[in-house]
Design an enzyme around this catalytic site. Structure first.
Site, PDB file in Angstrom:
ATOM      1  N   GLY A 246       1.878   5.792   4.327  1.00  0.00           N
ATOM      2  CA  GLY A 246       0.825   6.427   5.117  1.00  0.00           C
ATOM      3  C   GLY A 246      -0.510   5.713   5.060  1.00  0.00           C
ATOM      4  O   GLY A 246      -1.491   6.168   5.648  1.00  0.00           O
TER       5      GLY A 246
ATOM      6  N   GLY B 144      -1.152   2.900   6.356  1.00  0.00           N
ATOM      7  CA  GLY B 144      -1.389   2.175   7.610  1.00  0.00           C
ATOM      8  C   GLY B 144      -0.894   0.737   7.588  1.00  0.00           C
ATOM      9  O   GLY B 144      -1.255  -0.059   8.448  1.00  0.00           O
TER      10      GLY B 144
ATOM     11  N   GLY C 213       0.834  -1.207   0.000  1.00  0.00           N
ATOM     12  CA  GLY C 213       0.000   0.000   0.000  1.00  0.00           C
ATOM     13  C   GLY C 213       0.861   1.246   0.000  1.00  0.00           C
ATOM     14  O   GLY C 213       2.080   1.172   0.206  1.00  0.00           O
ATOM     15  N   LEU C 214       0.227   2.379  -0.210  1.00  0.00           N
ATOM     16  CA  LEU C 214       0.932   3.659  -0.247  1.00  0.00           C
ATOM     17  C   LEU C 214       1.591   3.967   1.091  1.00  0.00           C
ATOM     18  O   LEU C 214       1.188   3.424   2.126  1.00  0.00           O
ATOM     19  CB  LEU C 214      -0.067   4.789  -0.565  1.00  0.00           C
ATOM     20  CG  LEU C 214      -0.641   4.843  -1.972  1.00  0.00           C
ATOM     21  CD1 LEU C 214      -1.804   5.842  -2.020  1.00  0.00           C
ATOM     22  CD2 LEU C 214       0.432   5.230  -2.994  1.00  0.00           C
TER      23      LEU C 214
ATOM     24  N   SER D 118       5.973  -1.841  -1.829  1.00  0.00           N
ATOM     25  CA  SER D 118       6.000  -2.796  -2.949  1.00  0.00           C
ATOM     26  C   SER D 118       5.006  -2.404  -4.037  1.00  0.00           C
ATOM     27  O   SER D 118       3.999  -3.074  -4.228  1.00  0.00           O
ATOM     28  CB  SER D 118       5.741  -4.226  -2.459  1.00  0.00           C
ATOM     29  OG  SER D 118       4.710  -4.294  -1.496  1.00  0.00           O
TER      30      SER D 118
END
Lengths: 241, 241
Positions: free
Chosen positions: B82, B84, B79-80, B152
């Site tokens: 920030g 989480g 995931g991006l 990733s």
């Protein structure tokens, strides 16, 4: 990896208690000849043995006789190409694996085959060894023993790896350069001499002999079996196995 | 890691047999009132129970009731920055660790701190993820569960990692870019917008949403606890835990 659930332990304890008590009752019946006595003995036994078994387990939990701490370690083999690192490392690995230890073998050529782009410059070699050292240390941290065979020519990098691991056992696999070049199992020395490979350790890149190896083997004078025994003896002596 | 030696098992078996038999003899003596009968029962019991215990162990070795196969896995969070990922991954990791599983947590920032020279270009990112994937697969192979949180961003690399692992469970930690940028826990988006960081995922480098993730969580709509429960539910449902 398998785990016994609480149910299994409970079933097993019950099944054992039943078998045990029935056996006792049969013995008593054969010897005393009265069903009532056998039944009463069985009943008392059932209750007392349950308690007794529990106490027995608790007491043994405090007793350390025959308990053996298994400390994982990283057994790192360094040496010139053709020195016999991989052969020796695999031999030690197989021996320990057969003894039932959790162990992983990391080999220079095999790891490079997964990451074919890893270069041979000093920096790339160094980074490669650092990463493999990190991998080895993570396995060690999780209770897995590691054998690792890598040329790992620089003292600085080996020290970095030593810093990552809890128990690094450095084995210097020695053989004179002439001998390694004569063996040349992968034809690498030939290519290096012909200038087809650059930065080849021993030819146009340095091999720094380790300053404080835990083990030194001389594959020019010892058989694989002898070197392997030397390593195993060290592990036994230091109570790793 | 500790191991019981054969001696310990032998001592324990003897100590148990002695306690058990003495208890039986006392019971028989109290009920029958004759030392000779108690002694004979005890003697017979000693011999028969030894055999019986052995047979009991052998039979249970074949019975699979309550046996649970533990299949290790790699739980990969993508995931991006920030989104989480790390928070969620750590929460799942701690839960599984507390349940007594052998598990290791690999985190993007922590691994990079050991290898500070790892760059952020597409190629360097890719190599980095491949190597971490290899590390995760080696732990998995040796019976250690893995949680891994890495941006990733490329599908191709995630597929490479999937190929290395036996059981890769890809969790897509989703949150809209605006939300991630607003959270900006490490001030990275700010730096990227100011041009101080190049190739920052979401700003001047692409994030390819995973095509076939096993789990999707939306951290903009779910609490950490809710997302964590979702992951745990998946693991239970697939009988990993």
């Amino acid at each position: 990896m398998q785990k016994d659930t609480k149910y299994r332990s409970l079933f097993k304890a019950l099944s054992w208690r039943l078998s045990g008590t029935v056996a006792t009752m049969i013995i008593v019946f054969i010897l005393v000849g009265r069903v009532s006595v056998a039944a009463i003995v069985g009943g008392f036994e059932m209750i007392t043995k349950f308690l007794l078994y529990f106490i027995h387990e608790r007491v043994w939990d405090k007793v350390k006789i025959g308990k053996k701490d298994i400390t994982p370690f990283v057994l790192w083999f360094t040496g010139l190409s053709g020195s016999g690192k991989s052969t020796l490392a695999e031999s030690v690995y197989k021996k320990l694996k057969r003894s039932g230890y959790r162990i992983e073998h990391l080999d220079g050529d095999k790891v490079r085959s997964i990451f074919p782009k890893t270069g041979f410059s000093k920096e790339e070699r160094n980074n490669h060894i650092r990463r493999v050292g990190f991998l080895a240390s993570m396995l060690e941290k999780n209770g897995v023993m590691v054998t690792a065979s890598f040329i790992s020519p620089y003292e600085e990098t080996r020290q970095f790896v030593r810093g990552l691991c809890q128990n690094l056992i450095l084995t210097y696999v020695f053989a004179p350069l002439e001998v390694c070049e004569k063996r040349d199992p992968k034809g690498m020395y030939k290519k290096a001499r012909a200038g087809q490979i650059k930065n080849f350790t021993g030819i146009d890149d340095a091999y720094q002999a380790p300053e404080n190896p835990e083990i030194i083997v001389d594959t020019n004078k010892e058989t694989v079996e002898e070197s392997c025994q030397k390593v195993i003896a060290y592990l036994k002596n230091k109570r790793y196995i």
